[in-house]
Design a protein around this motif. Structure first.
Motif, PDB file in Angstrom:
ATOM      1  N   VAL A 347      19.242 -22.097  45.361  1.00 50.71           N
ATOM      2  CA  VAL A 347      18.391 -23.171  45.881  1.00 50.71           C
ATOM      3  C   VAL A 347      17.288 -22.548  46.734  1.00 50.71           C
ATOM      4  CG1 VAL A 347      18.304 -25.309  47.209  1.00 50.71           C
ATOM      5  CG2 VAL A 347      20.391 -24.704  45.940  1.00 50.71           C
ATOM      6  N   PRO A 348      16.044 -22.608  46.301  1.00 55.82           N
ATOM      7  CA  PRO A 348      14.937 -22.052  47.090  1.00 55.82           C
ATOM      8  C   PRO A 348      14.596 -22.970  48.263  1.00 55.82           C
ATOM      9  CG  PRO A 348      14.081 -23.042  45.097  1.00 55.82           C
ATOM     10  CD  PRO A 348      15.579 -23.153  45.010  1.00 55.82           C
ATOM     11  N   GLY A 349      13.748 -22.471  49.160  1.00 57.00           N
ATOM     12  CA  GLY A 349      13.509 -23.191  50.396  1.00 57.00           C
ATOM     13  C   GLY A 349      12.087 -23.617  50.645  1.00 57.00           C
ATOM     14  N   LEU A 350      11.686 -23.478  51.898  1.00 56.68           N
ATOM     15  CA  LEU A 350      10.424 -23.997  52.402  1.00 56.68           C
ATOM     16  C   LEU A 350       9.235 -23.579  51.531  1.00 56.68           C
ATOM     17  CD1 LEU A 350       9.627 -25.543  55.100  1.00 56.68           C
ATOM     18  CD2 LEU A 350       8.780 -23.336  55.849  1.00 56.68           C
ATOM     19  N   ASN A 351       8.336 -24.545  51.292  1.00 57.59           N
ATOM     20  CA  ASN A 351       7.086 -24.330  50.562  1.00 57.59           C
ATOM     21  C   ASN A 351       7.286 -24.064  49.074  1.00 57.59           C
ATOM     22  OD1 ASN A 351       5.382 -24.772  52.763  1.00 57.59           O
ATOM     23  ND2 ASN A 351       5.525 -22.637  53.426  1.00 57.59           N
ATOM     24  N   THR A 352       8.501 -24.253  48.567  1.00 58.73           N
ATOM     25  CA  THR A 352       8.710 -24.093  47.135  1.00 58.73           C
ATOM     26  C   THR A 352       8.248 -25.346  46.413  1.00 58.73           C
ATOM     27  OG1 THR A 352      10.676 -22.746  47.569  1.00 58.73           O
ATOM     28  CG2 THR A 352      10.382 -23.572  45.334  1.00 58.73           C
ATOM     29  N   SER A 353       7.463 -25.152  45.382  1.00 59.60           N
ATOM     30  CA  SER A 353       7.008 -26.251  44.545  1.00 59.60           C
ATOM     31  C   SER A 353       6.791 -25.706  43.144  1.00 59.60           C
ATOM     32  CB  SER A 353       5.720 -26.877  45.096  1.00 59.60           C
ATOM     33  OG  SER A 353       4.677 -25.922  45.122  1.00 59.60           O
ATOM     34  N   LEU A 354       6.529 -26.593  42.204  1.00 62.08           N
ATOM     35  CA  LEU A 354       6.319 -26.161  40.823  1.00 62.08           C
ATOM     36  C   LEU A 354       4.920 -25.587  40.693  1.00 62.08           C
ATOM     37  CD1 LEU A 354       7.524 -26.007  38.000  1.00 62.08           C
ATOM     38  CD2 LEU A 354       6.657 -28.328  37.573  1.00 62.08           C
ATOM     39  N   ASP A 355       4.808 -24.288  40.928  1.00 57.49           N
ATOM     40  CA  ASP A 355       3.528 -23.593  40.843  1.00 57.49           C
ATOM     41  C   ASP A 355       3.773 -22.183  40.330  1.00 57.49           C
ATOM     42  OD1 ASP A 355       4.689 -22.307  43.008  1.00 57.49           O
ATOM     43  OD2 ASP A 355       3.356 -23.204  44.500  1.00 57.49           O
ATOM     44  N   THR A 356       2.740 -21.392  40.264  1.00 59.66           N
ATOM     45  CA  THR A 356       2.894 -20.039  39.721  1.00 59.66           C
ATOM     46  C   THR A 356       3.821 -19.192  40.578  1.00 59.66           C
ATOM     47  OG1 THR A 356       0.859 -19.398  40.870  1.00 59.66           O
ATOM     48  CG2 THR A 356       0.658 -20.069  38.577  1.00 59.66           C
ATOM     49  N   LYS A 357       3.805 -19.397  41.889  1.00 64.41           N
ATOM     50  CA  LYS A 357       4.676 -18.624  42.777  1.00 64.41           C
ATOM     51  C   LYS A 357       6.149 -18.915  42.489  1.00 64.41           C
ATOM     52  CE  LYS A 357       5.455 -17.563  47.681  1.00 64.41           C
ATOM     53  NZ  LYS A 357       6.872 -17.992  47.735  1.00 64.41           N
ATOM     54  N   PHE A 358       6.455 -20.159  42.162  1.00 61.42           N
ATOM     55  CA  PHE A 358       7.829 -20.492  41.806  1.00 61.42           C
ATOM     56  C   PHE A 358       8.275 -19.666  40.610  1.00 61.42           C
ATOM     57  CE2 PHE A 358      10.520 -22.955  38.886  1.00 61.42           C
ATOM     58  CZ  PHE A 358      11.673 -23.050  39.650  1.00 61.42           C
ATOM     59  N   PHE A 359       7.413 -19.548  39.626  1.00 59.90           N
ATOM     60  CA  PHE A 359       7.798 -18.804  38.426  1.00 59.90           C
ATOM     61  C   PHE A 359       7.904 -17.311  38.712  1.00 59.90           C
ATOM     62  CE2 PHE A 359       6.837 -16.427  34.583  1.00 59.90           C
ATOM     63  CZ  PHE A 359       7.776 -16.951  33.713  1.00 59.90           C
ATOM     64  N   THR A 360       6.908 -16.759  39.405  1.00 58.53           N
ATOM     65  CA  THR A 360       6.898 -15.310  39.628  1.00 58.53           C
ATOM     66  C   THR A 360       7.898 -14.879  40.687  1.00 58.53           C
ATOM     67  OG1 THR A 360       5.093 -15.539  41.229  1.00 58.53           O
ATOM     68  CG2 THR A 360       4.496 -15.120  38.931  1.00 58.53           C
ATOM     69  N   SER A 361       8.310 -15.775  41.563  1.00 59.41           N
ATOM     70  CA  SER A 361       9.224 -15.421  42.634  1.00 59.41           C
ATOM     71  C   SER A 361      10.625 -15.980  42.396  1.00 59.41           C
ATOM     72  CB  SER A 361       8.682 -15.919  43.974  1.00 59.41           C
ATOM     73  OG  SER A 361       9.582 -15.644  45.027  1.00 59.41           O
ATOM     74  N   ASP A 362      10.769 -17.301  42.414  1.00 57.53           N
ATOM     75  CA  ASP A 362      12.099 -17.906  42.371  1.00 57.53           C
ATOM     76  C   ASP A 362      12.769 -17.770  41.014  1.00 57.53           C
ATOM     77  OD1 ASP A 362      12.231 -19.097  45.114  1.00 57.53           O
ATOM     78  OD2 ASP A 362      10.432 -20.089  44.406  1.00 57.53           O
ATOM     79  N   VAL A 363      12.023 -17.988  39.928  1.00 51.81           N
ATOM     80  CA  VAL A 363      12.608 -17.798  38.604  1.00 51.81           C
ATOM     81  C   VAL A 363      13.000 -16.341  38.407  1.00 51.81           C
ATOM     82  CG1 VAL A 363      12.156 -17.916  36.124  1.00 51.81           C
ATOM     83  CG2 VAL A 363      11.398 -19.777  37.615  1.00 51.81           C
ATOM     84  N   LYS A 364      12.180 -15.429  38.894  1.00 50.20           N
ATOM     85  CA  LYS A 364      12.494 -13.998  38.791  1.00 50.20           C
ATOM     86  C   LYS A 364      13.768 -13.655  39.555  1.00 50.20           C
ATOM     87  CE  LYS A 364      10.606  -9.376  39.674  1.00 50.20           C
ATOM     88  NZ  LYS A 364      11.781  -8.895  40.413  1.00 50.20           N
ATOM     89  N   ARG A 365      13.954 -14.266  40.728  1.00 52.07           N
ATOM     90  CA  ARG A 365      15.171 -13.998  41.498  1.00 52.07           C
ATOM     91  C   ARG A 365      16.420 -14.396  40.712  1.00 52.07           C
ATOM     92  NH1 ARG A 365      12.949 -16.458  47.270  1.00 52.07           N
ATOM     93  NH2 ARG A 365      11.588 -14.681  47.794  1.00 52.07           N
ATOM     94  N   ALA A 366      16.355 -15.546  40.068  1.00 50.98           N
ATOM     95  CA  ALA A 366      17.502 -15.981  39.267  1.00 50.98           C
ATOM     96  C   ALA A 366      17.735 -15.025  38.109  1.00 50.98           C
ATOM     97  CB  ALA A 366      17.267 -17.402  38.756  1.00 50.98           C
ATOM     98  N   ARG A 367      16.660 -14.593  37.466  1.00 50.52           N
ATOM     99  CA  ARG A 367      16.808 -13.689  36.329  1.00 50.52           C
ATOM    100  C   ARG A 367      17.369 -12.342  36.773  1.00 50.52           C
ATOM    101  NH1 ARG A 367      14.693  -9.570  33.804  1.00 50.52           N
ATOM    102  NH2 ARG A 367      14.700  -9.509  31.517  1.00 50.52           N
ATOM    103  N   ASP A 368      16.819 -11.777  37.859  1.00 49.27           N
ATOM    104  CA  ASP A 368      17.314 -10.490  38.354  1.00 49.27           C
ATOM    105  C   ASP A 368      18.797 -10.571  38.706  1.00 49.27           C
ATOM    106  OD1 ASP A 368      14.838  -9.301  38.078  1.00 49.27           O
ATOM    107  OD2 ASP A 368      14.278  -9.536  40.186  1.00 49.27           O
TER     108      ASP A 368
END
Length: 598
Positions: A347-368
């Motif tokens: 579960v990501p936190g503050l300032n997370t929204s459906l944007d490019t940062k979500f894909f490059t950061s949060d999706v990557k964390r799940a994949r890693d």
């Protein structure tokens, strides 16, 4: 239905022919779906694995466009099928009402005329021997409640009111059937595609509007039977009990609903959301503004990743949720959560929204994390869950003050429902479920843990970069203190963020004695310094969780930094922390490298 509709014409409507036409469009939709799958799963993969060069790249581009065209055909023909089935459903209901009214009239020896008017016989008087007059004819009104008072005396023959009621029922059924005929004729005309072999982006925008029209018309046929308020187990049972024809209709007409319905199998949700993704892209392409542009770019990145070839060691990707409401929704799994013994949800936190940062950061964390966890236990799945509106703040200094706990409370309830769905859909007897919260996401996990019974099915909880979770001890999180794990880098400014008491005292001290007064006042106000912004520091000894090793992280001028807050999952920047999280996710928490609490 041509000409003015009468009750006899309504009864003669061949609904079976509508069913047959719907079946034909359904078969066409199924063939388009099969063609798309064959292009995606066989032809593109075979070409990509055997051919290289500009010609091969050009062929791949054209094949992807062809697959997208088939997807459009699948969607639109599926909507035609649903429109025809829904029309047949409505017409049958109105035919049934007319037949029942005719049966009532016959039982009373009333006469129903071709125009729907009803004649009734005389009836013996209750007092006088002279019978009450009959032989009169009453005309029906489709909506008698809208009929104004006539000012005339009520007919003495009680048959009059009964006859009026029968005439009204017939008129209402005929009127509503005629209205359905007009509505569905318009819908079917609008479903006509543009000429040409290619499907432009604008066509997907139109497809979203087409779907909305069909759904509005087919509400009683399909939507009213969706178990929105049911438990995940009840939804699973509902879906399992549907015939394949109805499943296909729901997937074609309600992909966004089925794709986000907890308790539905992951493969079904993935298929539905891939279709919904194209509709969302088409919808947002027709919307201006920064918010739509941000979401559109993220959706395109997710779509691109879904189409990318799997390399050796890559976990398969599943789209378990997608939407543009609020700050955006996206639930992405790496590894099938229904077949995996270990399922971890991040579960990501503050300032997370459906944007490019979500894909490059949060999706990557799940994949890693999934890659590492599957090396430990191949039966592992890791999910990134953006199923709530995380608080948004323009700067970190005011972020938690702005955030509050409302988003966490709402998100916690949604997270619990999602985890219940993962538990119910999982095919293993006793799956191992983990909830991972980062930053404000840990506060959301904390809120979910306070629900009755804790987070559904969750065995372990991981808190990283946490400003507090809303409870004062790990034992309050419903999984046992030994199953709560904490990662807190020493230079992560969020985990060392002062408590609300310290902040208030520091402000007063600064006004009284400058910087020195500020520090002294804060220490006096909270001498133990084990409080975070949302309660006790999860990394403190007083909290009672198991703290695992992380790197200290980079500092900034001797203080904490944003960079230290963002590298817990990164195998390159903090491999030990990333490995510890993966071990817990894979059900091997006994092997983590621990660290003394603060």
């Amino acid at each position: 239905m041509k000409g003015e509709l009468t009750w006899s014409a309504l009864l003669s409507v061949p609904c079976g022919e509508l069913d047959g036409a719907a079946d034909g469009w359904g078969r066409l939709s199924g063939r388009a779906d099969a063609a798309r799958d064959r292009i995606d799963q066989q032809i593109i993969i075979g070409l990509r694995d055997t051919q290289e060069g500009e010609a091969a790249d050009a062929a791949l581009d054209r094949l992807r466009q062809l697959a997208r065209n088939f997807q459009y055909v699948y969607t639109e023909t599926g909507l035609v099928r649903t429109a025809l089935n829904s029309l047949a459903h409505e017409v049958r209901a109105h035919q049934k009402s007319v037949r029942e009214a005719l049966a009532d009239a016959a039982g009373l020896q009333f006469t129903v005329h071709p125009d729907g008017s009803v004649s009734y016989p005389e009836k013996a008087g209750l007092i006088a021997e002279t019978p009450l007059p009959g032989g009169r004819t009453v005309a029906g009104s489709g909506f008698p409640d809208l009929r104004g008072p006539s000012g005339a005396l009520t007919a003495p023959n009680p048959h009059a009111a009964t006859a009026q009621g029968i005439a009204d029922r017939i008129a209402r059924s005929v009127t509503m059937a005629a209205d359905a005929d007009v509505r569905y004729a318009r819908i079917l005309r609008d479903l006509k595609a543009e000429d040409g072999l290619n499907v432009p982006n604008a066509a997907w925008t139109d497809a979203a509007a087409d779907m909305a029209s069909v759904r509005a018309a087919a509400r009683a046929y399909l939507n009213d039977h969706i178990p929105y308020q049911a438990t995940a187990a009840e939804r699973k049972e509902w879906w399992a009990g549907l015939p394949q024809e109805l499943r296909d209709e729901y997937l074609a007409t309600y992909p966004d609903i089925i794709g986000n319905l907890d308790g539905i199998p992951a493969l079904v949700r993935d298929a539905a959301n891939r279709d919904s993704l194209q509709l969302l892209i088409g919808k947002l392409e027709g919307v201006g503004g920064h918010d739509a542009a941000e979401k559109l770019e993220a959706l395109r990145l997710i779509d691109e990743q879904l189409q990318a070839p799997l390399k050796a060691g890559d976990p398969p990707m599943y789209l378990l949720g997608i939407g543009d409401e609020g700050n955006g929704r996206a639930i992405v799994a790496y590894g099938n959560p229904d077949t995996s013994r270990n399922v971890a949800t991040y579960v990501p936190g503050l300032n997370t929204s459906l944007d490019t940062k979500f894909f490059t950061s949060d999706v990557k964390r799940a994949r890693d994390t999934a890659v590492a966890a599957r090396e430990i236990d191949g039966s592992s799945s890791v999910i990134v869950w953006l199923g709530y509106d995380a608080p948004q703040s323009p700067d970190w200094f005011h972020s938690f003050e702005v955030a509050g706990s409302a988003s966490a409370t709402e998100g916690g309830a949604a997270l619990d429902g999602f985890m219940d769905g993962m538990l119910v859909a999982n095919e293993n007897d006793n799956p191992h479920l983990t909830a991972i919260g980062h930053s404000y996401g840990s506060r959301t996990v904390g809120a979910a843990s306070q629900l009755e019974g804790g987070i559904s099915g969750v065995d372990d909880i991981v808190l990283v970069g946490s400003p507090g979770v809303g409870v004062d001890h790990a034992s309050d999180m419903s999984v046992g203190a030994d199953h709560v794990f904490v990662g807190a880098a020493d230079n992560d400014f969020v985990t060392t963020f002062p408590s609300k008491t310290e902040v208030a005292a520091s402000v007063v001290g600064f006004l009284a004695g400058g910087p020195t007064g500020s520090v002294i006042a804060a220490k006096v106000a909270d001498p133990n310094s084990d409080e975070g912004w949302f309660g006790r520091d999860p990394a403190s000894g007083a909290f009672g969780a198991r703290r695992f090793y992380t790197s200290d992280g980079p500092s900034f001028l001797g203080f904490g930094s944003v960079a230290s807050h963002s590298q817990y999952f990164d195998p390159d920047l903090d491999s030990v922390s990333a490995d510890n999280i993966a071990l817990i996710a894979a059900g091997q928490s006994a092997k983590i490298k621990t660290k003394d609490p603060r």
